[in-house]
Design a protein around this motif. Sequence first.
Motif, mmCIF file in Angstrom:
data_model
loop_
_atom_site.group_PDB
_atom_site.id
_atom_site.type_symbol
_atom_site.label_atom_id
_atom_site.label_comp_id
_atom_site.label_asym_id
_atom_site.label_seq_id
_atom_site.Cartn_x
_atom_site.Cartn_y
_atom_site.Cartn_z
ATOM 1 N N HIS A 1 0.799 -1.228 0.000
ATOM 2 C CA HIS A 1 0.000 0.000 0.000
ATOM 3 C C HIS A 1 0.832 1.278 0.000
ATOM 4 C CE1 HIS A 1 -3.656 -2.345 0.807
ATOM 5 N NE2 HIS A 1 -2.923 -3.042 1.649
ATOM 6 N N ALA A 2 2.158 1.166 0.079
ATOM 7 C CA ALA A 2 3.003 2.358 0.111
ATOM 8 C C ALA A 2 4.395 2.005 -0.386
ATOM 9 C CB ALA A 2 3.071 2.936 1.525
ATOM 10 N N ALA A 3 5.175 3.054 -0.689
ATOM 11 C CA ALA A 3 6.544 2.864 -1.169
ATOM 12 C C ALA A 3 7.408 2.246 -0.074
ATOM 13 C CB ALA A 3 7.118 4.210 -1.608
ATOM 14 N N PRO A 4 8.419 1.438 -0.455
ATOM 15 C CA PRO A 4 9.193 0.694 0.541
ATOM 16 C C PRO A 4 10.019 1.558 1.492
ATOM 17 C CG PRO A 4 10.114 0.417 -1.674
ATOM 18 C CD PRO A 4 8.792 1.075 -1.834
ATOM 19 N N ASN A 5 10.600 2.656 1.019
ATOM 20 C CA ASN A 5 11.450 3.468 1.900
ATOM 21 C C ASN A 5 10.685 4.061 3.080
ATOM 22 O OD1 ASN A 5 13.650 2.864 0.368
ATOM 23 N ND2 ASN A 5 14.196 4.957 -0.132
ATOM 24 N N PRO A 6 9.551 4.758 2.851
ATOM 25 C CA PRO A 6 8.797 5.273 4.001
ATOM 26 C C PRO A 6 8.290 4.174 4.922
ATOM 27 C CG PRO A 6 8.046 6.310 1.977
ATOM 28 C CD PRO A 6 8.961 5.194 1.586
ATOM 29 N N VAL A 7 7.849 3.047 4.340
ATOM 30 C CA VAL A 7 7.364 1.934 5.160
ATOM 31 C C VAL A 7 8.472 1.419 6.071
ATOM 32 C CG1 VAL A 7 6.651 -0.486 5.066
ATOM 33 C CG2 VAL A 7 5.495 1.210 3.642
ATOM 34 N N SER A 8 9.672 1.235 5.506
ATOM 35 C CA SER A 8 10.804 0.759 6.304
ATOM 36 C C SER A 8 11.152 1.744 7.408
ATOM 37 C CB SER A 8 12.029 0.547 5.407
ATOM 38 O OG SER A 8 11.784 -0.460 4.449
ATOM 39 N N LEU A 9 11.149 3.027 7.060
ATOM 40 C CA LEU A 9 11.501 4.051 8.043
ATOM 41 C C LEU A 9 10.496 4.094 9.189
ATOM 42 C CD1 LEU A 9 13.380 6.388 8.796
ATOM 43 C CD2 LEU A 9 11.859 7.905 7.544
ATOM 44 N N ILE A 10 9.206 4.090 8.851
ATOM 45 C CA ILE A 10 8.167 4.138 9.892
ATOM 46 C C ILE A 10 8.231 2.893 10.761
ATOM 47 C CG2 ILE A 10 5.672 4.137 10.291
ATOM 48 C CD1 ILE A 10 5.434 5.856 7.719
ATOM 49 N N ASN A 11 8.489 1.738 10.144
ATOM 50 C CA ASN A 11 8.594 0.510 10.927
ATOM 51 C C ASN A 11 9.763 0.580 11.906
ATOM 52 O OD1 ASN A 11 7.863 -2.474 11.313
ATOM 53 N ND2 ASN A 11 10.032 -2.586 10.802
ATOM 54 N N TYR A 12 10.822 1.318 11.535
ATOM 55 C CA TYR A 12 11.972 1.433 12.424
ATOM 56 C C TYR A 12 11.753 2.409 13.571
ATOM 57 C CZ TYR A 12 15.291 -1.888 10.739
ATOM 58 O OH TYR A 12 15.925 -3.074 10.462
ATOM 59 N N LEU A 13 10.521 2.793 13.782
ATOM 60 C CA LEU A 13 10.156 3.485 15.010
ATOM 61 C C LEU A 13 10.003 2.497 16.169
ATOM 62 C CD1 LEU A 13 7.532 6.045 13.674
ATOM 63 C CD2 LEU A 13 9.678 6.628 14.799
ATOM 64 N N TRP A 14 10.096 1.193 15.886
ATOM 65 C CA TRP A 14 9.836 0.209 16.940
ATOM 66 C C TRP A 14 10.793 0.332 18.130
ATOM 67 C CZ3 TRP A 14 13.440 -3.187 18.635
ATOM 68 C CH2 TRP A 14 14.438 -3.616 17.758
ATOM 69 N N PRO A 15 12.094 0.652 17.959
ATOM 70 C CA PRO A 15 12.907 0.809 19.165
ATOM 71 C C PRO A 15 12.429 1.963 20.047
ATOM 72 C CG PRO A 15 14.309 0.470 17.246
ATOM 73 C CD PRO A 15 12.931 0.739 16.740
ATOM 74 N N ALA A 16 12.015 3.070 19.424
ATOM 75 C CA ALA A 16 11.477 4.188 20.202
ATOM 76 C C ALA A 16 10.180 3.774 20.885
ATOM 77 C CB ALA A 16 11.243 5.389 19.291
#
Length: 273
Positions: free
Chosen positions: A75-90
């Motif tokens: 449903h979205a481009a891979p770069n933003p999806v990867s970046l948003i997913n990497y909010l998991w440590p925060a």
Amino acid sequence: MAVLSWGTLGALGALSSNLPPYLVLTFCFGIAAALGLCLCWASQKSPESAGSRRIWMFAILIAAYHLVYLEAFHHAAPNPVSLINYLWPACLIILGNAFFDLKSGWAGYLGAAIGFAGVLILIGQDGFALKWSDILGYALAFVGAILWALYSNLRRGETGDSITAMTTICAIAALICGLWWVANGATWPDFQPLDPWVILALGLGPAGGAFFLWDLGMRHGHVALLGIMGYSAPVFSTVLMLLLGLGSAGWAVFVAIGLITLGGIVVQKGSRS
């Protein structure tokens, strides 16, 4: 070791891109469960009962995270999806402090922010634009980040045997992913000679065996610091892709390494003080 393993996910994911992702996920969880059975046999233990509500909760969480994360890429481009997913440590640190007695203090929040800046520079080096039309993909990626943070914090509070519990969790997760694959069309691929080996590597490593390592880390390690170390996975992935000749080196890799390292130092120094 778990984070290093996750660093191979980009390369292995590229090699398995011709296969149905939900089927691959089913195989990976199945391989992880088989690995757990071998470890149980070697230590003369039995997998934990599948009748436990707690075990089902963990299995649903870990399966839901992977399914939601994969679905986000539809449903979205891979770069933003990867970046948003990497909010998991925060998210791990925020949820841990708010609900799970993590007590990382200001150092946890600051370290998470610095580390995320490194991931932002690394993943965003090729440029990307956030579009309203991709909002569902972004939302799914963020839900995935929360799910993994919630799963990790909940596993941190467990006191039973890690290996026996994770064996059953992975077996149930394989069942859930298999049902999801069937519900989404269940197309059987034309396997190439390399495909089974790639799936085996995924199952023993980043999409299977790493769950056992991460579980032990959450229960016996410095959780806030491990969260910051989680940011290193895309760095390892980028370096591996460079070594395989799948990209070119750039300043962003070194800046990302520096910021993630600085984030880890902040957390470690803050926890000591």
